[in-house]
Design an enzyme around this catalytic site. Structure first.
Site, PDB file in Angstrom:
ATOM      1  N   GLN A 132      39.889 108.518  23.459  1.00  0.00           N
ATOM      2  CA  GLN A 132      41.276 108.425  23.945  1.00  0.00           C
ATOM      3  C   GLN A 132      42.212 108.210  22.756  1.00  0.00           C
ATOM      4  O   GLN A 132      42.203 107.136  22.152  1.00  0.00           O
ATOM      5  CB  GLN A 132      41.379 107.235  24.911  1.00  0.00           C
ATOM      6  CG  GLN A 132      42.760 106.993  25.475  1.00  0.00           C
ATOM      7  CD  GLN A 132      42.817 105.679  26.259  1.00  0.00           C
ATOM      8  OE1 GLN A 132      42.007 104.779  26.028  1.00  0.00           O
ATOM      9  NE2 GLN A 132      43.771 105.561  27.152  1.00  0.00           N
ATOM     10  N   GLY A 133      43.008 109.229  22.424  1.00  0.00           N
ATOM     11  CA  GLY A 133      43.910 109.137  21.272  1.00  0.00           C
ATOM     12  C   GLY A 133      45.320 108.772  21.703  1.00  0.00           C
ATOM     13  O   GLY A 133      46.200 109.644  21.784  1.00  0.00           O
ATOM     14  N   TYR A 134      45.536 107.513  21.989  1.00  0.00           N
ATOM     15  CA  TYR A 134      46.859 107.018  22.382  1.00  0.00           C
ATOM     16  C   TYR A 134      47.487 106.225  21.224  1.00  0.00           C
ATOM     17  O   TYR A 134      48.531 106.578  20.701  1.00  0.00           O
ATOM     18  CB  TYR A 134      46.760 106.077  23.597  1.00  0.00           C
ATOM     19  CG  TYR A 134      46.767 106.739  24.957  1.00  0.00           C
ATOM     20  CD1 TYR A 134      46.148 107.961  25.189  1.00  0.00           C
ATOM     21  CD2 TYR A 134      47.367 106.109  26.044  1.00  0.00           C
ATOM     22  CE1 TYR A 134      46.143 108.535  26.448  1.00  0.00           C
ATOM     23  CE2 TYR A 134      47.374 106.681  27.314  1.00  0.00           C
ATOM     24  CZ  TYR A 134      46.755 107.899  27.512  1.00  0.00           C
ATOM     25  OH  TYR A 134      46.761 108.457  28.765  1.00  0.00           O
ATOM     26  N   SER A 135      46.838 105.100  20.832  1.00  0.00           N
ATOM     27  CA  SER A 135      47.444 104.147  19.889  1.00  0.00           C
ATOM     28  C   SER A 135      47.611 104.751  18.500  1.00  0.00           C
ATOM     29  O   SER A 135      46.772 105.536  18.041  1.00  0.00           O
ATOM     30  CB  SER A 135      46.572 102.899  19.772  1.00  0.00           C
ATOM     31  OG  SER A 135      46.339 102.345  21.036  1.00  0.00           O
ATOM     32  N   SER A 167      38.255 104.311  20.204  1.00  0.00           N
ATOM     33  CA  SER A 167      36.867 103.961  20.523  1.00  0.00           C
ATOM     34  C   SER A 167      36.024 105.225  20.618  1.00  0.00           C
ATOM     35  O   SER A 167      36.440 106.216  21.230  1.00  0.00           O
ATOM     36  CB  SER A 167      36.787 103.217  21.861  1.00  0.00           C
ATOM     37  OG  SER A 167      37.579 102.068  21.816  1.00  0.00           O
ATOM     38  N   GLU A 250      42.568 103.205  33.824  1.00  0.00           N
ATOM     39  CA  GLU A 250      42.026 102.261  32.836  1.00  0.00           C
ATOM     40  C   GLU A 250      42.202 100.819  33.329  1.00  0.00           C
ATOM     41  O   GLU A 250      41.305 100.005  33.259  1.00  0.00           O
ATOM     42  CB  GLU A 250      42.740 102.451  31.493  1.00  0.00           C
ATOM     43  CG  GLU A 250      42.154 101.590  30.390  1.00  0.00           C
ATOM     44  CD  GLU A 250      42.693 101.952  29.007  1.00  0.00           C
ATOM     45  OE1 GLU A 250      43.650 102.738  28.905  1.00  0.00           O
ATOM     46  OE2 GLU A 250      42.131 101.435  28.024  1.00  0.00           O
ATOM     47  N   ASN A 380      47.137  90.940  26.936  1.00  0.00           N
ATOM     48  CA  ASN A 380      47.357  89.915  27.966  1.00  0.00           C
ATOM     49  C   ASN A 380      48.800  89.444  27.996  1.00  0.00           C
ATOM     50  O   ASN A 380      49.300  89.036  29.047  1.00  0.00           O
ATOM     51  CB  ASN A 380      46.370  88.762  27.769  1.00  0.00           C
ATOM     52  CG  ASN A 380      44.993  89.156  28.297  1.00  0.00           C
ATOM     53  OD1 ASN A 380      44.772  90.310  28.655  1.00  0.00           O
ATOM     54  ND2 ASN A 380      44.084  88.211  28.351  1.00  0.00           N
TER      55      ASN A 380
HETATM   56  C1  LIG Z   1      38.246  96.933  21.435  1.00  0.00           C
HETATM   57  C2  LIG Z   1      39.448  97.833  21.475  1.00  0.00           C
HETATM   58  C3  LIG Z   1      39.305  99.160  21.800  1.00  0.00           C
HETATM   59  C4  LIG Z   1      40.423 100.008  21.806  1.00  0.00           C
HETATM   60  N1  LIG Z   1      40.228 101.340  22.101  1.00  0.00           N
HETATM   61  C5  LIG Z   1      41.303 102.177  22.068  1.00  0.00           C
HETATM   62  C6  LIG Z   1      41.125 103.587  22.311  1.00  0.00           C
HETATM   63  O1  LIG Z   1      40.007 104.072  22.565  1.00  0.00           O
HETATM   64  N2  LIG Z   1      42.198 104.396  22.241  1.00  0.00           N
HETATM   65  C7  LIG Z   1      43.443 103.925  21.981  1.00  0.00           C
HETATM   66  O2  LIG Z   1      44.386 104.704  21.965  1.00  0.00           O
HETATM   67  N3  LIG Z   1      43.656 102.602  21.730  1.00  0.00           N
HETATM   68  C8  LIG Z   1      42.611 101.721  21.771  1.00  0.00           C
HETATM   69  N4  LIG Z   1      42.781 100.378  21.512  1.00  0.00           N
HETATM   70  C9  LIG Z   1      44.115  99.922  21.102  1.00  0.00           C
HETATM   71  C10 LIG Z   1      44.868  99.124  22.149  1.00  0.00           C
HETATM   72  O3  LIG Z   1      45.305  99.946  23.182  1.00  0.00           O
HETATM   73  C11 LIG Z   1      46.034  98.440  21.403  1.00  0.00           C
HETATM   74  O4  LIG Z   1      45.464  97.527  20.482  1.00  0.00           O
HETATM   75  C12 LIG Z   1      46.934  97.718  22.364  1.00  0.00           C
HETATM   76  O5  LIG Z   1      47.665  98.628  23.138  1.00  0.00           O
HETATM   77  C13 LIG Z   1      47.941  96.813  21.604  1.00  0.00           C
HETATM   78  O6  LIG Z   1      48.609  97.522  20.636  1.00  0.00           O
HETATM   79  P1  LIG Z   1      48.706  97.023  19.124  1.00  0.00           P
HETATM   80  O7  LIG Z   1      47.321  96.661  18.668  1.00  0.00           O
HETATM   81  O8  LIG Z   1      49.468  98.024  18.351  1.00  0.00           O
HETATM   82  O9  LIG Z   1      49.520  95.657  19.206  1.00  0.00           O
HETATM   83  P2  LIG Z   1      51.101  95.507  19.359  1.00  0.00           P
HETATM   84  O10 LIG Z   1      51.594  96.324  20.502  1.00  0.00           O
HETATM   85  O11 LIG Z   1      51.732  95.729  18.027  1.00  0.00           O
HETATM   86  O12 LIG Z   1      51.201  93.987  19.753  1.00  0.00           O
HETATM   87  C14 LIG Z   1      51.083  92.927  18.789  1.00  0.00           C
HETATM   88  C15 LIG Z   1      51.262  91.614  19.535  1.00  0.00           C
HETATM   89  O13 LIG Z   1      52.601  91.577  20.133  1.00  0.00           O
HETATM   90  C16 LIG Z   1      52.492  91.378  21.543  1.00  0.00           C
HETATM   91  N5  LIG Z   1      53.522  92.172  22.223  1.00  0.00           N
HETATM   92  C17 LIG Z   1      53.820  93.487  22.023  1.00  0.00           C
HETATM   93  N6  LIG Z   1      54.825  93.873  22.857  1.00  0.00           N
HETATM   94  C18 LIG Z   1      55.137  92.784  23.607  1.00  0.00           C
HETATM   95  C19 LIG Z   1      56.072  92.553  24.661  1.00  0.00           C
HETATM   96  N7  LIG Z   1      56.875  93.528  25.111  1.00  0.00           N
HETATM   97  N8  LIG Z   1      56.121  91.312  25.198  1.00  0.00           N
HETATM   98  C20 LIG Z   1      55.295  90.306  24.766  1.00  0.00           C
HETATM   99  N9  LIG Z   1      54.387  90.480  23.756  1.00  0.00           N
HETATM  100  C21 LIG Z   1      54.307  91.692  23.203  1.00  0.00           C
HETATM  101  C22 LIG Z   1      51.112  91.892  21.910  1.00  0.00           C
HETATM  102  O14 LIG Z   1      50.643  91.287  23.099  1.00  0.00           O
HETATM  103  C23 LIG Z   1      50.276  91.460  20.695  1.00  0.00           C
HETATM  104  O15 LIG Z   1      49.908  90.114  20.800  1.00  0.00           O
HETATM  105  C24 LIG Z   1      41.700  99.506  21.505  1.00  0.00           C
HETATM  106  C25 LIG Z   1      41.850  98.148  21.199  1.00  0.00           C
HETATM  107  C26 LIG Z   1      40.748  97.314  21.184  1.00  0.00           C
HETATM  108  C27 LIG Z   1      40.932  95.869  20.832  1.00  0.00           C
END
Ligand SMILES: Cc1cc2nc3c(=O)[nH]c(=O)nc-3n(C[C@H](O)[C@H](O)[C@H](O)COP(=O)(O)OP(=O)(O)OC[C@H]3O[C@@H](n4cnc5c(N)ncnc54)[C@H](O)[C@@H]3O)c2cc1C
Length: 397
Positions: A132-135, A167, A250, A380
């Site tokens: 899944q290429g989202y992030s 992932s 998801e 969360n």
């Molecule tokens: C084990 C694992 C597997 C993953 N697999 C995939 C995958 O297969 N494909 C994929 O695309 N992505 C994947 N991800 C990525 C995941 O979707 C992102 O890590 C997640 O969406 C959070 O984005 P970020 O890491 O950029 O954190 P950020 O969005 O930058 O957030 C940083 C911090 O700020 C907080 N925050 C951000 N916005 C807000 C808000 N509006 N209000 C309050 N707090 C906020 C967050 O909760 C976090 O604590 C995976 C992540 C993990 C840990």
């Protein structure tokens, strides 16, 4: 609600339970959590693929999908029973989890007939692994701000950009990829949803090592990658709606207690074995009290799952219970794993599979891995926002 399951649902439960008893080797039980995001060797991966194929052979993959697409057409209640039985048997996760949980159901809803015929059967059989290429490095919670670009060139889109935390990309044959096709439109309106062959020229996958030591996810770079236009899902620039469908699948996945009940049972068994002051840790009433508290929370989660099921059986859309369950189950899991570290004392320092480690060092591995679920599928904090706004009616921040 009625807490009793129908005779058909009980028959479904009995069939799955006896199939698991006959087909899931003892040594592979309890490895569920480790299998989800770990990989130590090619043989480990092959075992995961073999388990998926065995499940598929038994007709236990994609059970909720319509029969015409290779599923069982299982009812909502049967899907819940399926989650309970898989958790009870400590069954390992399917290897093509992203394919079966996210891609298949999204394609069944949005794909063309050609796309469904081409991709769906190989998702079920794990002959093609999906990622899944989202992030992206600067787009996580706010994924609609993504910057990976796709430009039209004849019958192709040409993709340039970078994804991260992808992932299973190092195993994947295919990827669901969100790209920006109109940089001038408002951010949600210029996104398209592509199916990308991961073996295409111009794709570089660089594994990232997690704190557990496993290589579960990756950085993925796209340089002039050509993707046929027939691989567009939905309309060009309307990919956000398709992307949201995938996110709904998801977030609704995982069932009531999301496997944490099984972990609590294992924690109780561990306490019964751990020597403490001439007796065992279980003889300490404070330990029993703590484990009982965890168990009460797990049961509350199960009933919250039933509440969600009741809503859906009445034809109502999924409510905010999904966010509550995701938040509470992942936080409970984190506390269970942290308490296991306290129980183990100095033994908690042994790494996974270290000699002399109790339970093969599984507990420290789980503790290190327990942060991940609090981050993926919407962190969360984001779940707190949803609950605050949609359940408590608080003003938007
Ligand atoms: C084990 C694992 C597997 C993953 N697999 C995939 C995958 O297969 N494909 C994929 O695309 N992505 C994947 N991800 C990525 C995941 O979707 C992102 O890590 C997640 O969406 C959070 O984005 P970020 O890491 O950029 O954190 P950020 O969005 O930058 O957030 C940083 C911090 O700020 C907080 N925050 C951000 N916005 C807000 C808000 N509006 N209000 C309050 N707090 C906020 C967050 O909760 C976090 O604590 C995976 C992540 C993990 C840990």
């Amino acid at each position: 609600m009625d807490f009793k399951f129908s005779a058909e649902d009980e028959a479904f439960r009995a069939e799955l339970r006896s199939w698991l008893d006959a087909n899931l080797p003892r040594r592979e039980r309890g490895e569920h959590a480790e299998w989800a995001f770990s990989e130590e060797s090619a043989s480990h991966w092959e075992r995961r693929v073999a388990w998926h194929k065995k499940m598929h052979g038994g007709g236990w993959v994609g059970i909720s999908w319509p029969k015409e697409y290779g599923g069982r057409g299982a009812t909502l209640t049967q899907q819940l029973v399926y989650g309970e039985e898989m958790s009870r048997a400590h069954a390992p996760a399917l290897v093509n989890q992203l394919g079966t949980m996210l891609v298949g159901p999204t394609l069944i809803q949005w794909g063309t007939e050609e796309q469904k015929k081409r991709y769906v059967p190989k998702i079920l059989s794990a002959d093609e692994i999906w990622c899944q290429g989202y992030s992206e490095p600067n787009s996580g919670s706010d994924v609609a701000s993504l910057q990976t670009r796709a430009v039209e060139d004849g019958d192709y889109f040409v993709v340039n950009g970078q994804k991260v935390w992808t992932s299973d990309a190092h195993h994947a044959d295919m990827c669901i990829l969100l790209v920006r096709t109109d940089p001038d439109a408002p951010k949600h309106k210029g996104i398209s949803y592509l199916l990308v062959d991961m073996h295409s020229p111009g794709i570089t996958v660089r594994p990232l090592v997690q704190i557990t030591g496993a290589r579960g996810f990756n950085e993925v770079f796209f340089e002039d990658v050509r993707v046929p236009k027939k691989n567009l899902v939905g309309e060009k620039n309307q990919g956000w709606q398709v992307a949201i469908t995938t996110l709904m699948f998801e977030r609704s996945g995982g069932g009531g207690d999301r496997g944490v009940a099984g972990q609590i049972r294992e924690l109780a068994a561990l306490a019964r074995r751990l020597p403490r002051g001439g007796a065992t840790a279980w003889d300490d009433s404070a330990v029993r009290q703590k484990i009982a508290e965890f168990q009460c929370e797990a049961v509350a989660l199960r009933y919250t799952g039933y509440r969600q099921l009741t809503r859906r059986l009445k034809g109502l859309p999924p409510g905010p219970e999904g966010s509550m369950m995701k938040l509470c189950a992942t936080e409970l899991n984190l506390r269970v794993q942290t308490f296991a570290m306290e129980l183990l004392g100095p033994y908690s320092q042994f790494e996974y599979r270290a000699p002399f480690a109790l339970d093969k060092g599984r507990w420290s591995y789980r503790m290190l891995g327990a942060r991940g679920p609090t981050i993926y599928a919407g962190t969360n904090q984001i779940q707190h926002n949803i609950i605050g706004e949609r359940v408590l009616g608080l003003p938007k921040g």
